[in-house]
Design a protein around this motif. Structure first.
Motif, mmCIF file in Angstrom:
data_model
loop_
_atom_site.group_PDB
_atom_site.id
_atom_site.type_symbol
_atom_site.label_atom_id
_atom_site.label_comp_id
_atom_site.label_asym_id
_atom_site.label_seq_id
_atom_site.Cartn_x
_atom_site.Cartn_y
_atom_site.Cartn_z
ATOM 1 N N ALA A 56 0.838 -1.199 0.000
ATOM 2 C CA ALA A 56 0.000 0.000 0.000
ATOM 3 C C ALA A 56 0.873 1.250 0.000
ATOM 4 O O ALA A 56 1.965 1.254 0.567
ATOM 5 C CB ALA A 56 -0.913 -0.020 1.225
ATOM 6 N N TYR A 65 -5.098 -1.671 2.721
ATOM 7 C CA TYR A 65 -4.988 -2.919 3.494
ATOM 8 C C TYR A 65 -6.250 -3.216 4.301
ATOM 9 O O TYR A 65 -6.447 -4.327 4.749
ATOM 10 C CB TYR A 65 -3.759 -2.890 4.419
ATOM 11 N N ASP A 71 -2.636 -10.459 2.159
ATOM 12 C CA ASP A 71 -1.531 -9.915 2.948
ATOM 13 C C ASP A 71 -1.093 -8.590 2.345
ATOM 14 O O ASP A 71 -0.915 -8.486 1.125
ATOM 15 C CB ASP A 71 -0.358 -10.902 2.976
ATOM 16 N N MET A 72 -0.922 -7.588 3.189
ATOM 17 C CA MET A 72 -0.543 -6.257 2.716
ATOM 18 C C MET A 72 0.609 -5.727 3.569
ATOM 19 O O MET A 72 0.722 -6.055 4.750
ATOM 20 C CB MET A 72 -1.728 -5.268 2.844
ATOM 21 N N GLN A 73 1.428 -4.897 2.949
ATOM 22 C CA GLN A 73 2.497 -4.201 3.668
ATOM 23 C C GLN A 73 2.434 -2.724 3.299
ATOM 24 O O GLN A 73 2.365 -2.387 2.116
ATOM 25 C CB GLN A 73 3.867 -4.793 3.279
ATOM 26 N N GLU A 74 2.459 -1.857 4.294
ATOM 27 C CA GLU A 74 2.471 -0.417 4.028
ATOM 28 C C GLU A 74 3.900 0.016 3.696
ATOM 29 O O GLU A 74 4.862 -0.541 4.220
ATOM 30 C CB GLU A 74 1.962 0.320 5.282
#
Ligand code: TPP
Length: 188
Positions: A56, A65, A71-74
């Motif tokens: 993101a 997210y 699954d997400m990562q900033e």
């Protein structure tokens, strides 16, 4: 099941199961919701929900997210493609994408963007070009069109003062590491 459709209805539309039920915070008419839906329809269709990792950005879609049920990562502003590079290299079996606005991808993140593509990283970069900085109040972005009024170009963008719009997608398509580059409108 709570959302079960009665037998006498023909289902013609439903929200992909890969989107959460969290209400979107986007403004009416914003395209982020449309792109979220189309993207998650593809994840659902390919059955890769457990294998997909999204990065993101900072911008209106900073809360992606909360909406994408994967699954997400900033990442820090502009750095999504660099983070995606790291994630993909550590987890090569995952499908990794970055999701970035034009302020993120084509302004503060220009360097990361160009070098990621030039290296030919095996990721997908989704570039949401609304031609302004939406989150911070509609300021001019590199992709703002000539004549376009924004909060920081109230008389319209003029090339002699502010320079020309940056055709970042055309530019990236020239790089040897670019595998597939395409542009689409989401208004129809
Ligand atoms: C290092 C840093 N610089 C500046 C900002 C302020 N900032 C937040 S979002 C944003 C631009 C967002 O525009 P864009 O990437 O086009 O996304 P949109 O909001 O239009 O979807 C900026 C400049 C920040 N958060 N961090």
């Amino acid at each position: 099941m709570e959302n079960e459709i009665p037998n006498d209805y023909e289902l013609v539309y439903c929200k992909p199961s890969t989107l959460t039920d969290t209400p979107l915070h986007y403004c009416p008419g914003c395209g982020h919701g449309i792109v979220h839906k189309v993207l998650m329809e593809v994840v659902e269709e390919l059955n890769i929900q457990d294998k997909t990792i999204g990065i993101a950005p900072v911008g209106c879609s900073v809360f992606a997210y909360n909406y994408l049920n994967i699954d997400m990562q900033e990442a820090a502003h502009g750095r999504a493609s660099a983070v995606a590079t790291g994630v993909k290299r550590v987890l090569p079996d995952k499908f990794v994408f970055s999701y970035q606005g034009d302020g993120d991808l084509a302004a503060i993140g220009t360097s990361e963007t160009i070098h990621t593509v030039n290296r030919g990283e095996n990721i997908l970069m989704i570039f949401i070009n609304n031609a302004i900085y939406g989150m911070t109040g509609g300021q001019m972005a590199p992709t703002t069109l000539l004549g376009q009024v924004t909060s920081t170009s109230p008389y319209g963008r003029e090339a002699s003062i502010i320079g020309n719009p940056l055709k970042i997608t055309d530019l990236l398509a020239q790089l040897p590491g670019a595998y597939y580059v395409s542009r689409h409108s989401i208004h129809n």
